[in-house]
Write a protein that holds these residues in place. Structure first.
Motif, PDB file in Angstrom:
ATOM      1  N   GLY A 201       5.849  -2.099   6.757  1.00 31.46           N
ATOM      2  CA  GLY A 201       5.661  -2.693   5.443  1.00 31.46           C
ATOM      3  C   GLY A 201       5.004  -1.818   4.401  1.00 31.46           C
ATOM      4  O   GLY A 201       4.770  -2.268   3.269  1.00 31.46           O
ATOM      5  N   PHE A 202       4.724  -0.557   4.712  1.00 33.21           N
ATOM      6  CA  PHE A 202       4.110   0.335   3.729  1.00 33.21           C
ATOM      7  C   PHE A 202       5.180   0.884   2.774  1.00 33.21           C
ATOM      8  O   PHE A 202       6.344   1.042   3.152  1.00 33.21           O
ATOM      9  CB  PHE A 202       3.407   1.502   4.430  1.00 33.21           C
ATOM     10  N   ASP A 203       4.754   1.192   1.548  1.00 30.12           N
ATOM     11  CA  ASP A 203       5.599   1.924   0.607  1.00 30.12           C
ATOM     12  C   ASP A 203       5.381   3.411   0.875  1.00 30.12           C
ATOM     13  O   ASP A 203       4.257   3.905   0.726  1.00 30.12           O
ATOM     14  CB  ASP A 203       5.236   1.587  -0.837  1.00 30.12           C
ATOM     15  N   VAL A 204       6.429   4.124   1.246  1.00 30.75           N
ATOM     16  CA  VAL A 204       6.266   5.482   1.770  1.00 30.75           C
ATOM     17  C   VAL A 204       7.051   6.485   0.944  1.00 30.75           C
ATOM     18  O   VAL A 204       8.231   6.279   0.641  1.00 30.75           O
ATOM     19  CB  VAL A 204       6.735   5.560   3.246  1.00 30.75           C
TER      20      VAL A 204
ATOM     21  N   MET B 144       0.845  -1.195   0.000  1.00 30.81           N
ATOM     22  CA  MET B 144       0.000   0.000   0.000  1.00 30.81           C
ATOM     23  C   MET B 144       0.882   1.246   0.000  1.00 30.81           C
ATOM     24  O   MET B 144       1.847   1.328   0.757  1.00 30.81           O
ATOM     25  CB  MET B 144      -0.926   0.013   1.217  1.00 30.81           C
ATOM     26  N   GLN B 145       0.547   2.207  -0.848  1.00 30.35           N
ATOM     27  CA  GLN B 145       1.340   3.418  -0.996  1.00 30.35           C
ATOM     28  C   GLN B 145       0.838   4.495  -0.039  1.00 30.35           C
ATOM     29  O   GLN B 145      -0.356   4.803   0.005  1.00 30.35           O
ATOM     30  CB  GLN B 145       1.257   3.941  -2.426  1.00 30.35           C
ATOM     31  N   VAL B 146       1.763   5.077   0.732  1.00 29.47           N
ATOM     32  CA  VAL B 146       1.448   6.157   1.668  1.00 29.47           C
ATOM     33  C   VAL B 146       2.275   7.369   1.302  1.00 29.47           C
ATOM     34  O   VAL B 146       3.472   7.258   1.027  1.00 29.47           O
ATOM     35  CB  VAL B 146       1.756   5.751   3.120  1.00 29.47           C
TER      36      VAL B 146
ATOM     37  N   ASP C  22      -2.474   5.746  -1.972  1.00 25.12           N
ATOM     38  CA  ASP C  22      -3.649   5.180  -1.294  1.00 25.12           C
ATOM     39  C   ASP C  22      -3.964   5.922  -0.001  1.00 25.12           C
ATOM     40  O   ASP C  22      -5.121   6.005   0.407  1.00 25.12           O
ATOM     41  CB  ASP C  22      -3.386   3.704  -0.949  1.00 25.12           C
ATOM     42  N   VAL C  23      -2.921   6.444   0.646  1.00 24.75           N
ATOM     43  CA  VAL C  23      -3.058   7.049   1.973  1.00 24.75           C
ATOM     44  C   VAL C  23      -2.277   8.362   2.003  1.00 24.75           C
ATOM     45  O   VAL C  23      -1.179   8.448   1.443  1.00 24.75           O
ATOM     46  CB  VAL C  23      -2.512   6.090   3.066  1.00 24.75           C
TER      47      VAL C  23
ATOM     48  N   VAL D 176      -2.790   4.231  11.188  1.00 20.51           N
ATOM     49  CA  VAL D 176      -2.933   3.962   9.749  1.00 20.51           C
ATOM     50  C   VAL D 176      -3.091   2.474   9.502  1.00 20.51           C
ATOM     51  O   VAL D 176      -3.991   2.038   8.774  1.00 20.51           O
ATOM     52  CB  VAL D 176      -1.715   4.516   8.974  1.00 20.51           C
ATOM     53  N   GLU D 177      -2.245   1.683  10.118  1.00 22.26           N
ATOM     54  CA  GLU D 177      -2.291   0.229   9.914  1.00 22.26           C
ATOM     55  C   GLU D 177      -3.632  -0.337  10.367  1.00 22.26           C
ATOM     56  O   GLU D 177      -4.239  -1.164   9.682  1.00 22.26           O
ATOM     57  CB  GLU D 177      -1.149  -0.429  10.678  1.00 22.26           C
TER      58      GLU D 177
END
Length: 428
Positions: free
Chosen positions: A23-26, A1-3, A216-217, A383-384
Protein backbone atom coordinates in the motif's frame (compact mmCIF):
# COMPACT_ATOMS: atom_id res chain seq x y z
CA UNK A 1 3.06 7.25 2.64
CA UNK A 2 5.66 8.09 0.00
CA UNK A 3 8.73 5.83 -0.28
CA UNK A 4 11.77 6.40 -2.47
CA UNK A 5 13.89 3.36 -3.32
CA UNK A 6 17.41 4.20 -4.51
CA UNK A 7 18.58 1.48 -6.88
CA UNK A 8 16.75 -0.52 -9.55
CA UNK A 9 18.73 -3.73 -9.43
CA UNK A 10 16.96 -7.02 -8.91
CA UNK A 11 16.68 -6.41 -5.15
CA UNK A 12 15.60 -2.79 -5.45
CA UNK A 13 12.86 -3.79 -7.88
CA UNK A 14 11.75 -6.61 -5.58
CA UNK A 15 11.56 -4.19 -2.64
CA UNK A 16 9.57 -1.67 -4.69
CA UNK A 17 7.07 -4.34 -5.74
CA UNK A 18 6.59 -5.60 -2.18
CA UNK A 19 6.20 -2.08 -0.75
CA UNK A 20 3.57 -1.30 -3.37
CA UNK A 21 1.73 -4.52 -2.57
CA UNK A 22 1.58 -3.26 1.03
CA UNK A 23 0.00 0.00 0.00
CA UNK A 24 2.93 2.43 -0.12
CA UNK A 25 3.36 5.02 -2.87
CA UNK A 26 6.73 4.06 -4.35
CA UNK A 27 9.20 5.84 -6.61
CA UNK A 28 12.42 4.14 -7.72
CA UNK A 29 15.46 6.18 -8.72
CA UNK A 30 18.42 4.78 -10.62
CA UNK A 31 21.37 6.38 -12.38
CA UNK A 32 21.29 3.76 -15.16
CA UNK A 33 18.99 3.56 -18.16
CA UNK A 34 16.88 0.59 -17.07
CA UNK A 35 16.34 -1.92 -14.29
CA UNK A 36 19.17 -4.39 -13.77
CA UNK A 37 21.76 -2.38 -15.68
CA UNK A 38 24.11 -2.11 -12.70
CA UNK A 39 25.82 -4.99 -10.92
CA UNK A 40 22.74 -7.20 -11.36
CA UNK A 41 23.61 -7.51 -15.04
CA UNK A 42 26.96 -9.09 -14.10
CA UNK A 43 25.56 -11.57 -11.60
CA UNK A 44 26.03 -15.28 -12.26
CA UNK A 45 22.47 -15.77 -11.05
CA UNK A 46 23.16 -19.00 -9.14
CA UNK A 47 20.28 -20.19 -6.94
CA UNK A 48 21.57 -22.62 -4.29
CA UNK A 49 20.75 -23.32 -0.65
CA UNK A 50 24.12 -24.44 0.76
CA UNK A 51 24.91 -21.88 3.52
CA UNK A 52 26.47 -22.13 6.96
CA UNK A 53 23.75 -19.82 8.35
CA UNK A 54 20.42 -21.68 8.91
CA UNK A 55 18.40 -18.54 8.23
CA UNK A 56 20.07 -18.11 4.86
CA UNK A 57 19.38 -21.74 3.97
CA UNK A 58 15.69 -21.14 4.61
CA UNK A 59 15.56 -17.81 2.78
CA UNK A 60 17.41 -19.26 -0.22
CA UNK A 61 15.00 -22.21 -0.27
CA UNK A 62 12.03 -19.84 -0.26
CA UNK A 63 13.74 -17.94 -3.07
CA UNK A 64 14.21 -21.17 -5.05
CA UNK A 65 10.46 -21.77 -4.91
CA UNK A 66 9.79 -18.24 -6.18
CA UNK A 67 12.20 -18.60 -9.10
CA UNK A 68 10.67 -21.99 -9.85
CA UNK A 69 7.19 -20.44 -10.11
CA UNK A 70 8.21 -17.02 -11.42
CA UNK A 71 5.04 -16.43 -13.43
CA UNK A 72 2.91 -16.65 -10.29
CA UNK A 73 5.20 -14.27 -8.43
CA UNK A 74 5.34 -11.49 -11.03
CA UNK A 75 1.83 -11.98 -12.37
CA UNK A 76 0.55 -11.48 -15.88
CA UNK A 77 3.21 -9.17 -17.29
CA UNK A 78 4.18 -8.50 -20.87
CA UNK A 79 7.43 -9.63 -22.44
CA UNK A 80 9.84 -12.50 -22.03
CA UNK A 81 10.20 -14.15 -18.64
CA UNK A 82 13.42 -15.45 -17.11
CA UNK A 83 14.58 -19.01 -17.67
CA UNK A 84 15.56 -21.07 -14.62
CA UNK A 85 17.42 -24.27 -15.57
CA UNK A 86 18.18 -26.57 -12.64
CA UNK A 87 21.19 -28.78 -13.45
CA UNK A 88 22.05 -29.32 -9.78
CA UNK A 89 25.13 -28.15 -7.89
CA UNK A 90 28.15 -29.99 -6.55
CA UNK A 91 29.89 -28.42 -3.54
CA UNK A 92 33.44 -29.58 -2.94
CA UNK A 93 34.40 -28.35 0.55
CA UNK A 94 37.95 -28.15 1.83
CA UNK A 95 37.05 -30.87 4.35
CA UNK A 96 33.95 -33.00 4.89
CA UNK A 97 33.75 -31.98 8.54
CA UNK A 98 30.96 -31.74 11.10
CA UNK A 99 30.10 -28.23 9.94
CA UNK A 100 29.37 -29.44 6.40
CA UNK A 101 27.34 -32.39 7.68
CA UNK A 102 25.30 -30.05 9.90
CA UNK A 103 24.48 -27.88 6.88
CA UNK A 104 23.34 -30.93 4.91
CA UNK A 105 21.13 -32.09 7.79
CA UNK A 106 19.48 -28.66 7.99
CA UNK A 107 18.95 -28.62 4.23
CA UNK A 108 17.34 -32.05 4.39
CA UNK A 109 15.17 -30.97 7.34
CA UNK A 110 13.75 -28.20 5.16
CA UNK A 111 13.01 -30.64 2.35
CA UNK A 112 15.92 -29.72 0.09
CA UNK A 113 17.25 -32.51 -2.11
CA UNK A 114 20.78 -32.59 -0.74
CA UNK A 115 23.09 -35.47 0.09
CA UNK A 116 26.73 -36.26 0.70
CA UNK A 117 28.74 -38.03 -1.99
CA UNK A 118 31.99 -39.86 -1.42
CA UNK A 119 34.95 -39.08 -3.68
CA UNK A 120 34.29 -42.34 -5.52
CA UNK A 121 30.63 -41.38 -6.04
CA UNK A 122 31.68 -37.97 -7.38
CA UNK A 123 34.05 -39.65 -9.82
CA UNK A 124 31.41 -42.15 -10.95
CA UNK A 125 28.64 -39.59 -11.46
CA UNK A 126 30.83 -36.76 -12.78
CA UNK A 127 33.83 -38.47 -14.43
CA UNK A 128 34.92 -35.20 -16.04
CA UNK A 129 35.80 -33.79 -12.58
CA UNK A 130 39.21 -34.49 -11.11
CA UNK A 131 38.71 -35.61 -7.51
CA UNK A 132 42.16 -34.57 -6.34
CA UNK A 133 42.29 -32.19 -3.39
CA UNK A 134 43.77 -28.79 -4.23
CA UNK A 135 43.32 -27.32 -0.77
CA UNK A 136 44.66 -24.90 0.18
CA UNK A 137 44.63 -23.15 -3.22
CA UNK A 138 47.88 -21.47 -4.22
CA UNK A 139 48.65 -18.57 -6.58
CA UNK A 140 49.43 -19.57 -10.16
CA UNK A 141 53.01 -18.35 -9.79
CA UNK A 142 53.59 -20.64 -6.82
CA UNK A 143 55.90 -23.54 -7.81
CA UNK A 144 53.46 -25.93 -6.14
CA UNK A 145 50.52 -24.87 -8.34
CA UNK A 146 51.16 -27.44 -11.08
CA UNK A 147 52.39 -30.21 -8.83
CA UNK A 148 50.12 -33.29 -8.83
CA UNK A 149 48.08 -33.69 -5.68
CA UNK A 150 48.63 -36.81 -3.63
CA UNK A 151 45.37 -36.32 -1.73
CA UNK A 152 41.77 -36.88 -2.78
CA UNK A 153 38.80 -34.72 -1.87
CA UNK A 154 36.96 -36.04 1.19
CA UNK A 155 33.66 -35.99 -0.64
CA UNK A 156 31.12 -33.47 -1.90
CA UNK A 157 27.57 -32.26 -1.34
CA UNK A 158 25.09 -32.68 -4.16
CA UNK A 159 22.18 -30.23 -4.22
CA UNK A 160 20.17 -31.97 -6.90
CA UNK A 161 17.88 -29.18 -8.08
CA UNK A 162 20.01 -26.06 -7.64
CA UNK A 163 19.85 -23.81 -10.67
CA UNK A 164 20.61 -20.44 -12.15
CA UNK A 165 18.80 -17.59 -13.85
CA UNK A 166 20.04 -17.33 -17.42
CA UNK A 167 19.75 -13.54 -17.84
CA UNK A 168 19.82 -11.86 -14.41
CA UNK A 169 19.04 -8.37 -15.75
CA UNK A 170 15.82 -9.76 -17.21
CA UNK A 171 14.76 -10.79 -13.70
CA UNK A 172 15.03 -7.16 -12.60
CA UNK A 173 13.10 -6.06 -15.68
CA UNK A 174 10.34 -8.60 -15.01
CA UNK A 175 10.06 -7.19 -11.49
CA UNK A 176 10.08 -3.63 -12.86
CA UNK A 177 7.20 -4.51 -15.19
CA UNK A 178 5.22 -6.11 -12.36
CA UNK A 179 5.89 -3.14 -10.10
CA UNK A 180 4.94 -0.65 -12.82
CA UNK A 181 1.64 -2.45 -13.37
CA UNK A 182 1.05 -2.21 -9.63
CA UNK A 183 1.64 1.56 -9.67
CA UNK A 184 5.35 2.00 -8.87
CA UNK A 185 7.01 4.95 -10.65
CA UNK A 186 10.49 4.34 -12.06
CA UNK A 187 12.76 7.29 -12.88
CA UNK A 188 15.91 6.23 -14.73
CA UNK A 189 19.04 8.24 -15.49
CA UNK A 190 18.46 10.01 -12.18
CA UNK A 191 21.53 10.11 -9.94
CA UNK A 192 20.96 11.25 -6.36
CA UNK A 193 23.50 13.91 -5.34
CA UNK A 194 22.23 14.95 -1.90
CA UNK A 195 19.82 13.72 0.78
CA UNK A 196 18.59 16.61 2.93
CA UNK A 197 15.85 17.45 5.41
CA UNK A 198 12.56 17.81 3.63
CA UNK A 199 9.85 20.42 3.89
CA UNK A 200 6.47 18.75 3.77
CA UNK A 201 8.09 15.31 4.10
CA UNK A 202 11.10 13.91 5.97
CA UNK A 203 13.57 13.92 3.08
CA UNK A 204 14.48 16.03 0.09
CA UNK A 205 16.51 14.13 -2.51
CA UNK A 206 18.47 16.35 -4.87
CA UNK A 207 19.09 14.88 -8.32
CA UNK A 208 21.95 15.50 -10.72
CA UNK A 209 19.42 16.80 -13.26
CA UNK A 210 18.62 19.70 -10.95
CA UNK A 211 15.26 18.26 -9.98
CA UNK A 212 14.35 17.22 -6.48
CA UNK A 213 11.95 14.81 -4.85
CA UNK A 214 10.43 14.81 -1.38
CA UNK A 215 9.62 11.57 0.37
CA UNK A 216 8.69 10.20 3.80
CA UNK A 217 10.93 7.13 3.55
CA UNK A 218 14.21 6.33 1.80
CA UNK A 219 15.41 2.79 1.15
CA UNK A 220 19.07 2.52 0.13
CA UNK A 221 19.52 -0.40 -2.29
CA UNK A 222 22.28 1.26 -4.29
CA UNK A 223 24.64 -1.72 -4.54
CA UNK A 224 28.28 -0.64 -4.92
CA UNK A 225 27.18 2.99 -4.35
CA UNK A 226 25.43 2.20 -1.06
CA UNK A 227 28.17 3.62 1.19
CA UNK A 228 28.13 6.87 -0.80
CA UNK A 229 24.36 7.13 -0.41
CA UNK A 230 24.69 6.53 3.34
CA UNK A 231 27.21 9.35 3.61
CA UNK A 232 24.84 11.68 1.75
CA UNK A 233 22.21 10.88 4.36
CA UNK A 234 24.63 11.32 7.26
CA UNK A 235 24.11 7.68 8.23
CA UNK A 236 26.82 5.50 9.75
CA UNK A 237 26.48 1.80 10.52
CA UNK A 238 28.34 -0.53 12.88
CA UNK A 239 29.18 -2.69 9.84
CA UNK A 240 31.06 -1.50 6.77
CA UNK A 241 30.15 -2.10 3.13
CA UNK A 242 32.63 -1.61 0.31
CA UNK A 243 32.62 -2.20 -3.45
CA UNK A 244 34.74 -5.18 -4.45
CA UNK A 245 35.96 -5.66 -8.02
CA UNK A 246 35.35 -9.14 -9.43
CA UNK A 247 35.90 -10.89 -12.74
CA UNK A 248 34.25 -13.90 -14.34
CA UNK A 249 35.64 -15.65 -17.41
CA UNK A 250 34.18 -17.86 -20.13
CA UNK A 251 35.68 -20.94 -21.71
CA UNK A 252 34.32 -23.44 -24.21
CA UNK A 253 32.53 -26.34 -22.54
CA UNK A 254 34.21 -29.53 -23.80
CA UNK A 255 31.16 -31.59 -22.79
CA UNK A 256 28.70 -29.71 -24.96
CA UNK A 257 29.06 -31.66 -28.21
CA UNK A 258 28.74 -34.99 -26.39
CA UNK A 259 25.56 -33.89 -24.65
CA UNK A 260 26.92 -34.64 -21.18
CA UNK A 261 25.21 -32.23 -18.74
CA UNK A 262 27.41 -29.99 -16.63
CA UNK A 263 26.24 -29.15 -13.11
CA UNK A 264 27.03 -25.97 -11.24
CA UNK A 265 30.18 -26.58 -9.21
CA UNK A 266 31.11 -24.74 -6.03
CA UNK A 267 34.73 -25.79 -5.66
CA UNK A 268 35.73 -24.31 -2.32
CA UNK A 269 38.51 -26.90 -2.25
CA UNK A 270 40.05 -25.42 -5.40
CA UNK A 271 39.06 -21.76 -5.02
CA UNK A 272 36.54 -21.39 -7.86
CA UNK A 273 32.91 -21.84 -8.86
CA UNK A 274 31.65 -22.53 -12.37
CA UNK A 275 28.44 -23.21 -14.23
CA UNK A 276 27.18 -23.80 -17.78
CA UNK A 277 26.39 -20.75 -19.92
CA UNK A 278 25.01 -20.00 -23.41
CA UNK A 279 22.80 -23.08 -23.45
CA UNK A 280 25.67 -25.21 -22.21
CA UNK A 281 28.15 -24.23 -24.94
CA UNK A 282 30.36 -22.35 -22.51
CA UNK A 283 31.50 -22.50 -18.92
CA UNK A 284 31.74 -19.36 -16.83
CA UNK A 285 34.13 -19.41 -13.90
CA UNK A 286 34.60 -17.10 -10.95
CA UNK A 287 36.50 -17.06 -7.68
CA UNK A 288 35.48 -18.18 -4.19
CA UNK A 289 38.13 -15.80 -2.82
CA UNK A 290 40.66 -18.23 -1.37
CA UNK A 291 43.01 -16.77 1.22
CA UNK A 292 45.94 -16.68 -1.22
CA UNK A 293 44.21 -14.13 -3.49
CA UNK A 294 44.17 -10.47 -2.48
CA UNK A 295 40.75 -8.81 -2.51
CA UNK A 296 40.51 -5.80 -4.80
CA UNK A 297 38.37 -3.22 -3.03
CA UNK A 298 37.57 -0.05 -4.98
CA UNK A 299 37.37 3.46 -3.53
CA UNK A 300 35.36 5.01 -6.35
CA UNK A 301 32.61 2.77 -7.84
CA UNK A 302 32.44 5.05 -10.87
CA UNK A 303 36.13 4.63 -11.70
CA UNK A 304 37.49 1.10 -11.90
CA UNK A 305 39.03 -1.19 -14.51
CA UNK A 306 36.16 -2.79 -16.46
CA UNK A 307 38.36 -4.92 -18.71
CA UNK A 308 39.32 -8.46 -17.77
CA UNK A 309 42.92 -8.97 -16.75
CA UNK A 310 45.51 -11.65 -17.37
CA UNK A 311 46.00 -12.20 -13.62
CA UNK A 312 42.36 -13.06 -12.92
CA UNK A 313 41.94 -15.00 -16.15
CA UNK A 314 44.95 -17.21 -15.50
CA UNK A 315 44.23 -18.06 -11.91
CA UNK A 316 40.52 -18.76 -12.44
CA UNK A 317 40.85 -20.64 -15.73
CA UNK A 318 43.89 -22.66 -14.66
CA UNK A 319 42.10 -23.67 -11.45
CA UNK A 320 39.15 -24.70 -13.62
CA UNK A 321 41.49 -26.77 -15.81
CA UNK A 322 42.83 -28.56 -12.74
CA UNK A 323 39.32 -29.53 -11.60
CA UNK A 324 38.08 -30.23 -15.14
CA UNK A 325 41.14 -31.30 -17.18
CA UNK A 326 39.30 -31.42 -20.53
CA UNK A 327 38.93 -27.62 -20.51
CA UNK A 328 41.44 -25.72 -22.65
CA UNK A 329 42.55 -22.11 -22.42
CA UNK A 330 40.64 -20.28 -25.15
CA UNK A 331 40.62 -16.66 -26.21
CA UNK A 332 40.06 -14.09 -23.44
CA UNK A 333 36.36 -13.60 -22.75
CA UNK A 334 34.70 -12.31 -19.62
CA UNK A 335 33.59 -9.29 -17.69
CA UNK A 336 34.49 -7.28 -14.63
CA UNK A 337 32.11 -5.51 -12.26
CA UNK A 338 31.61 -4.60 -8.62
CA UNK A 339 30.02 -6.44 -5.72
CA UNK A 340 28.82 -4.52 -2.67
CA UNK A 341 30.01 -6.59 0.28
CA UNK A 342 29.71 -6.32 4.04
CA UNK A 343 33.38 -6.48 4.94
CA UNK A 344 32.95 -8.22 8.29
CA UNK A 345 30.98 -11.28 7.19
CA UNK A 346 29.69 -10.91 3.59
CA UNK A 347 26.04 -11.18 4.65
CA UNK A 348 23.69 -8.35 3.64
CA UNK A 349 22.51 -5.67 6.04
CA UNK A 350 18.71 -5.41 5.97
CA UNK A 351 17.55 -3.03 8.65
CA UNK A 352 16.41 0.37 9.75
CA UNK A 353 19.04 2.94 10.70
CA UNK A 354 19.36 5.55 13.43
CA UNK A 355 17.92 8.17 11.06
CA UNK A 356 14.11 7.83 11.20
CA UNK A 357 12.63 6.82 7.89
CA UNK A 358 15.95 5.73 6.38
CA UNK A 359 16.40 2.00 5.67
CA UNK A 360 19.08 -0.13 4.05
CA UNK A 361 19.28 -3.36 2.11
CA UNK A 362 22.96 -3.30 1.26
CA UNK A 363 26.05 -5.50 1.14
CA UNK A 364 23.98 -7.78 -1.09
CA UNK A 365 26.10 -8.34 -4.18
CA UNK A 366 27.68 -11.66 -4.97
CA UNK A 367 25.50 -14.05 -2.98
CA UNK A 368 22.11 -12.37 -2.63
CA UNK A 369 20.67 -12.64 -6.14
CA UNK A 370 19.05 -15.95 -5.19
CA UNK A 371 17.25 -14.35 -2.23
CA UNK A 372 16.28 -11.11 -4.00
CA UNK A 373 12.51 -11.71 -3.86
CA UNK A 374 12.77 -12.73 -0.19
CA UNK A 375 14.87 -9.67 0.69
CA UNK A 376 12.14 -7.63 -0.98
CA UNK A 377 9.58 -9.16 1.38
CA UNK A 378 11.80 -8.66 4.42
CA UNK A 379 12.68 -5.03 3.67
CA UNK A 380 9.05 -4.12 3.00
CA UNK A 381 7.99 -5.70 6.27
CA UNK A 382 10.71 -3.83 8.19
CA UNK A 383 9.58 -0.52 6.67
CA UNK A 384 5.94 -1.26 7.41
CA UNK A 385 6.69 -2.31 10.99
CA UNK A 386 8.89 0.69 11.81
CA UNK A 387 6.57 3.22 10.17
CA UNK A 388 3.77 1.75 12.28
CA UNK A 389 5.74 2.46 15.45
CA UNK A 390 7.51 -0.84 16.13
CA UNK A 391 11.17 -0.82 17.17
CA UNK A 392 12.72 -3.75 15.32
CA UNK A 393 15.85 -3.42 17.44
CA UNK A 394 13.79 -4.32 20.51
CA UNK A 395 11.38 -6.61 18.65
CA UNK A 396 13.32 -8.24 15.77
CA UNK A 397 11.23 -9.18 12.80
CA UNK A 398 10.25 -12.82 12.47
CA UNK A 399 9.99 -13.43 8.73
CA UNK A 400 7.45 -16.05 7.72
CA UNK A 401 8.36 -17.89 4.53
CA UNK A 402 5.01 -19.13 3.20
CA UNK A 403 6.25 -21.42 0.43
CA UNK A 404 8.35 -23.58 2.74
CA UNK A 405 6.28 -23.02 5.88
CA UNK A 406 8.98 -21.81 8.29
CA UNK A 407 9.71 -18.60 10.18
CA UNK A 408 13.18 -17.03 10.42
CA UNK A 409 14.53 -14.76 13.13
CA UNK A 410 16.17 -12.05 11.01
CA UNK A 411 18.60 -10.69 13.60
CA UNK A 412 21.48 -12.23 11.64
CA UNK A 413 20.87 -9.50 9.01
CA UNK A 414 20.73 -6.65 11.54
CA UNK A 415 23.16 -3.74 11.45
CA UNK A 416 23.94 -4.61 15.10
CA UNK A 417 24.64 -8.30 14.54
CA UNK A 418 28.26 -7.93 15.58
CA UNK A 419 27.02 -7.26 19.12
CA UNK A 420 24.28 -9.90 18.96
CA UNK A 421 24.09 -13.67 18.94
CA UNK A 422 23.74 -14.22 15.20
CA UNK A 423 22.70 -17.88 15.12
CA UNK A 424 19.22 -17.58 13.66
CA UNK A 425 16.26 -19.65 14.68
CA UNK A 426 14.37 -21.44 11.92
CA UNK A 427 11.01 -22.67 13.14
CA UNK A 428 9.27 -25.30 11.03
Amino acid sequence: MQVCVIGAGVIGCAIALELRRRGFDVTVLDKNGDAGHGSTSSSCGIVRRFYSQPGMIAMAHEGWHIWDDWRSFVGDIEGELIQFPRPGMVFIPPHMDEGVLTIVKEMQRLGIKARVLSAAEVSARFPFLDTSSFFPPTPVDDPRFFEPSEQSIEGAVLEEDAGYVVFPALAAQNLREAATQAGVVFRFKQRVTAIEEGGRRRFHLQLESGQGIETDVVVNVAGPHSAIVNRMAGVTLPLETRPLRREVHAQVNPLYESGVPLPIVGDLNGGIYFRPEAGGRDIIVGSTDPACDALEFVDDPDAFERGVTQLYRERQTLRLMKRMPSVTMGRPRGLADLYDVTVQDWYPIVDRTDRPGYYVCIGTSGSSFKTAPVLGMLTAQIVEACESGRDVDEQPLQLHLPRIGVTVDTRFLSRHRGQLQTTSTVIG
